[in-house]
Design a protein around this motif. Structure first.
Motif, short mmCIF file in Angstrom:
data_model
loop_
_atom_site.label_atom_id
_atom_site.label_comp_id
_atom_site.label_asym_id
_atom_site.label_seq_id
_atom_site.Cartn_x
_atom_site.Cartn_y
_atom_site.Cartn_z
N PHE A 91 0.82 -1.21 0.00
CA PHE A 91 0.00 0.00 0.00
C PHE A 91 0.85 1.27 0.00
CE2 PHE A 91 -3.37 -2.83 1.59
CZ PHE A 91 -4.42 -2.41 0.79
N HIS A 92 2.06 1.19 0.54
CA HIS A 92 3.00 2.33 0.55
C HIS A 92 2.42 3.54 1.29
CE1 HIS A 92 5.25 -0.01 -2.35
NE2 HIS A 92 4.22 -0.01 -3.18
N TYR A 93 1.79 3.29 2.43
CA TYR A 93 1.20 4.39 3.20
C TYR A 93 2.19 5.52 3.50
CZ TYR A 93 -3.58 2.84 4.29
OH TYR A 93 -4.92 2.51 4.23
N PRO A 94 3.39 5.20 4.05
CA PRO A 94 4.32 6.31 4.35
C PRO A 94 4.73 7.09 3.10
CG PRO A 94 4.96 4.32 5.55
CD PRO A 94 3.91 3.91 4.56
N LEU A 126 3.07 7.45 0.27
CA LEU A 126 1.95 8.24 -0.23
C LEU A 126 1.71 9.47 0.64
CD1 LEU A 126 -0.57 5.41 -1.16
CD2 LEU A 126 0.78 6.82 -2.72
N ALA A 127 1.90 9.31 1.96
CA ALA A 127 1.74 10.45 2.85
C ALA A 127 2.79 11.52 2.56
CB ALA A 127 1.82 9.99 4.31
N LEU A 128 4.04 11.10 2.37
CA LEU A 128 5.09 12.07 2.07
C LEU A 128 4.86 12.73 0.71
CD1 LEU A 128 8.23 10.11 3.35
CD2 LEU A 128 7.11 12.08 4.43
N ASP A 129 4.39 11.95 -0.27
CA ASP A 129 4.06 12.52 -1.58
C ASP A 129 3.01 13.61 -1.45
OD1 ASP A 129 5.83 10.92 -2.99
OD2 ASP A 129 4.33 9.43 -3.57
N ALA A 130 1.97 13.30 -0.66
CA ALA A 130 0.86 14.25 -0.52
C ALA A 130 1.31 15.52 0.21
CB ALA A 130 -0.30 13.60 0.24
#
Length: 371
Positions: A170-173, A175-179
């Protein structure tokens, strides 16, 4: 040897090749001919060959979908015994280590933050839960007062699954940094877990009568423990929960049943009622009232709705729960609010969730306010 590691897959492939060679060149010719013994021998060889050839495929699928994290998960026999915490006076969050990872070519915590592997000890439920906590770089350099204003997201996987899939698939971290880099989201602390805190049983985040108190763990123990350890807010308006599949059901249910802990929730391909099968067993002690109260559509129609923000995601084609998703959306009324992500086509899989997760995460953090 880890069940999800490359060495296990290579060993399985070597074993499959060896078994195939032995069967074709040695065993099968010796069992040629008529008679009961050769016939049963050839049947046995076919079963052995099928098992040997199927093992690499099963390991590859498990590695991609994260159904089991260890051999113990597969071999575990107990369904009802929770993992009991130790000294109740000890820190409710125990850091076991730091997860190594990279983002944009860097492994510097000042750039990518830090992912801690922790054990959360449930004072009320008596359960332990393994989690990864991503502390963004902004959090690491913040003062204690500033840290108390960070939003917190509890991210739950499905069942069966592992916590690692939330990082690896899922790559949560990331994706959060991207956002955050794009300005679509402000920094948030991520608490990543599987809802299976009483393995191998699928408890559907239910307080099972005489069994594991999983709803209590997620609704009361985890927010108190994590907030206390990291100096985070305990204001429920600063806490959100999201997940896929069973994790999505848990997320929506926690917001509706425990708004004093979570004021926003997102469910990707969520079910709307607790399952009842071999993996769950009897979750409600045969009590139809308990089962009904965990039915989210019933709750929305029959009970006052709390002041929570909800997001549901589904697909018009490929998702069997799409009709129930429409019913859920139609049943939400003030003070609750609902948003939705509806794809033209998708399915109950990581490709679909990968498309839904970035906007869902941004939506969720955007609903969290700490005053």
């Amino acid at each position: 040897m880890a069940i999800n590691g490359l060495p296990a897959l290579i060993c399985a492939l070597i074993l499959a090749g060896a078994v195939f060679t032995a069967v074709v060149w040695w065993a099968w010719p010796r069992l040629a001919g008529p008679g009961a013994r050769p016939v049963f021998g050839r049947i046995g060889l076919q079963l052995v060959l099928a098992l040997a050839m199927g093992l690499p495929l099963l390991l590859a699928v498990n590695g991609g979908y994260g159904f089991y994290s260890s051999w113990h998960d597969i071999l575990a026999l107990s369904r009802d015994e929770p993992v009991v915490s130790g000294d109740p006076g000890a820190d409710a969050v125990r850091v076991q280590g730091t997860h190594s990872w990279r983002y944009l070519g860097s492994d510097d915590p000042a750039v990518i933050g830090r992912i801690e592997a922790v054990t959360v000890r449930g004072a009320r439920s008596g359960l332990n839960g393994q989690a990864y906590v991503h502390l963004p770089p902004e959090f690491l350099r913040a003062s204690a007062e500033q840290r108390a204003r960070f939003p917190v997201v509890l991210a739950l996987s499905g069942y069966p699954s592992t916590t690692r899939v939330l990082i690896d698939l899922f790559h949560y971290p990331r994706l959060a940094l991207d956002a955050v880099r794009s300005g679509a989201m402000r920094p948030a602390v991520l608490v990543m877990m599987t809802p299976t805190v009483a393995p191998p049983r699928d408890t559907e985040c239910v307080d099972v009568p005489g069994g594991p108190q999983v709803e209590t763990f997620f609704a009361r123990d985890l927010p108190a423990a994590v907030a206390g350890h990291y100096g985070l807010t305990r204001d429920p308006r600063g806490w959100g929960v999201m997940g896929n599949s069973v994790g999505g059901y848990c997320a929506l249910k926690l917001a509706l049943r425990a708004p004093e802990s979570y004021r926003a929730a997102a469910g990707l391909s969520a079910s709307y009622a607790a399952a009842r099968d071999e993996e769950t067993g009897e979750l409600f002690g045969g009590d139809p009232v308990r089962r009904r109260e965990s039915d989210l559509l019933w709750r929305l129609r029959a009970l006052p709705q709390p002041p929570v923000s909800l997001l549901v995601a589904s697909s018009r084609k490929g998702e069997k729960q799409y009709p129930q998703t429409l019913e859920f959306i139609a049943a939400v009324r003030p003070p609750a609010r609902v948003s939705s992500i509806v794809l033209d086509s998708g399915g109950h899989n990581y490709e679909t969730w990968g498309r839904e997760l970035p906007p869902a995460l941004e939506w969720l953090v955007g609903r969290l306010r700490v005053e």
